[in-house]
Design a protein around this motif. Sequence first.
Motif, PDB file in Angstrom:
ATOM      1  N   GLY A  75      16.796  78.848 -11.592  1.00 35.96           N
ATOM      2  CA  GLY A  75      17.025  77.604 -11.000  1.00 35.96           C
ATOM      3  C   GLY A  75      17.952  77.593  -9.826  1.00 35.96           C
ATOM      4  N   VAL A  76      18.881  78.556  -9.773  1.00 37.03           N
ATOM      5  CA  VAL A  76      19.683  78.692  -8.583  1.00 37.03           C
ATOM      6  C   VAL A  76      19.154  79.434  -7.418  1.00 37.03           C
ATOM      7  CG1 VAL A  76      21.958  79.852  -7.890  1.00 37.03           C
ATOM      8  CG2 VAL A  76      22.088  78.676 -10.023  1.00 37.03           C
ATOM      9  N   GLN A  81      16.055  79.083  -7.106  1.00 32.79           N
ATOM     10  CA  GLN A  81      15.095  78.149  -6.445  1.00 32.79           C
ATOM     11  C   GLN A  81      15.837  77.363  -5.378  1.00 32.79           C
ATOM     12  OE1 GLN A  81      12.518  76.880  -9.928  1.00 32.79           O
ATOM     13  NE2 GLN A  81      11.166  75.830  -8.352  1.00 32.79           N
ATOM     14  N   SER A  82      16.928  76.684  -5.927  1.00 34.85           N
ATOM     15  CA  SER A  82      17.881  75.874  -5.145  1.00 34.85           C
ATOM     16  C   SER A  82      18.354  76.361  -3.623  1.00 34.85           C
ATOM     17  CB  SER A  82      19.077  75.675  -5.712  1.00 34.85           C
ATOM     18  OG  SER A  82      18.670  74.917  -7.023  1.00 34.85           O
ATOM     19  N   ASP A  95      15.555  76.192  -1.084  1.00 31.82           N
ATOM     20  CA  ASP A  95      15.058  74.857  -0.869  1.00 31.82           C
ATOM     21  C   ASP A  95      15.493  74.440   0.465  1.00 31.82           C
ATOM     22  OD1 ASP A  95      13.917  72.216  -1.867  1.00 31.82           O
ATOM     23  OD2 ASP A  95      15.829  71.544  -0.823  1.00 31.82           O
ATOM     24  N   THR A 117      18.065  71.179   0.754  1.00 30.29           N
ATOM     25  CA  THR A 117      19.385  71.658   0.164  1.00 30.29           C
ATOM     26  C   THR A 117      19.929  72.522   0.980  1.00 30.29           C
ATOM     27  OG1 THR A 117      18.526  71.337  -2.131  1.00 30.29           O
ATOM     28  CG2 THR A 117      20.607  72.703  -1.837  1.00 30.29           C
ATOM     29  N   GLY A 121      20.848  71.396 -10.892  1.00 30.51           N
ATOM     30  CA  GLY A 121      21.501  71.864  -9.482  1.00 30.51           C
ATOM     31  C   GLY A 121      23.028  72.213 -10.088  1.00 30.51           C
ATOM     32  N   GLU A 122      23.938  72.399  -9.433  1.00 25.16           N
ATOM     33  CA  GLU A 122      25.437  72.656  -9.765  1.00 25.16           C
ATOM     34  C   GLU A 122      26.351  71.897  -9.135  1.00 25.16           C
ATOM     35  OE1 GLU A 122      26.513  76.464  -7.419  1.00 25.16           O
ATOM     36  OE2 GLU A 122      24.381  76.718  -7.141  1.00 25.16           O
ATOM     37  N   ALA A 153      25.264  70.506  -5.302  1.00 27.32           N
ATOM     38  CA  ALA A 153      23.857  70.693  -4.742  1.00 27.32           C
ATOM     39  C   ALA A 153      23.005  70.660  -5.646  1.00 27.32           C
ATOM     40  CB  ALA A 153      24.041  71.854  -3.712  1.00 27.32           C
ATOM     41  N   LEU A 154      22.301  69.451  -5.868  1.00 28.20           N
ATOM     42  CA  LEU A 154      21.243  69.602  -6.676  1.00 28.20           C
ATOM     43  C   LEU A 154      19.855  70.488  -5.957  1.00 28.20           C
ATOM     44  CD1 LEU A 154      20.960  65.700  -7.775  1.00 28.20           C
ATOM     45  CD2 LEU A 154      22.318  67.733  -8.651  1.00 28.20           C
ATOM     46  N   GLY A 155      18.836  70.666  -6.995  1.00 25.59           N
ATOM     47  CA  GLY A 155      18.191  71.770  -6.477  1.00 25.59           C
ATOM     48  C   GLY A 155      16.671  71.420  -5.480  1.00 25.59           C
ATOM     49  N   GLY A 156      16.778  70.011  -5.133  1.00 26.32           N
ATOM     50  CA  GLY A 156      15.661  69.881  -4.234  1.00 26.32           C
ATOM     51  C   GLY A 156      15.348  68.423  -4.260  1.00 26.32           C
TER      52      GLY A 156
END
Length: 186
Positions: free
Chosen positions: A30-31, A33-34, A37, A40, A83-84, A102-105
């Motif tokens: 997930g990170v 991928q973020s 983006d 992001t 996200g994180e 920061a969310l992932g997209g």
Amino acid sequence: MLNLDALAAQPELPGDAVMLRQLDASYLDGVWQSLHDPETARYTGTHATFTREQVERFLAARPAATDRADWAVTRAADGAFLGEVVLQELDASNESMSLRIALGGPHVFGRGYGTEATRLVLDFAFESVGLHRVGLEVFDFNTRAQRVYEKCGFVREGVLRDALLWNGTRHDTVVMSILSTDCRFP
Ligand SMILES: CC(C)(COP(=O)(O)OP(=O)(O)OC[C@H]1O[C@@H](n2cnc3c(N)ncnc32)[C@H](O)[C@@H]1OP(=O)(O)O)[C@@H](O)C(=O)NCCC(=O)NCCS
């Protein structure tokens, strides 16, 4: 008086739509991928590039960190990585830290996740850790993030002029903070 044990313990923070969990290497996909983006990256001003191994090492080291708290924002309903959100830059003498999120997209923007995650972290920062101040920086063009921060009680303090150079254009950085004495969620 700060409770640094609470910061080091970094508990899970349950909300209605999100659950904040300790960020670790299990969130690598997930990170990763973020980090790729484009939206992001622009909103966070991320110029640096990282190898997957560097990111994995960084994530694996998060649980042992005692002077900051790194949460994965996950969807409460199914545990999906969104996200994180991070409390960092501990200044214990001044009872102050900074927040970044920061969310992932775009697929997860605008659904209330960022607002809820920010509120959960602020409750933890002020009620559990006992901080006096949480600060952050946000680019002038990031009006969605500014709206979220204002909704959570952050106050605009000023700008750092031309602090970001992105694709040949310079942008100001807005400095915001919330104090323990401020109205949390106006
Ligand atoms: C900033 C971020 C955390 C916000 O989380 P989010 O879940 O997308 O935001 P929410 O859905 O909780 O809230 C968005 C709010 O902004 C408003 N909004 C949406 N787009 C907007 C825009 N372009 N300008 C102003 N306000 C906007 C929404 O209407 C909503 O406010 P409302 O509840 O009063 O209607 C998330 O979008 C994100 O991670 N973005 C990319 C990285 C980033 O910008 N990080 C912050 C760096 S400082």
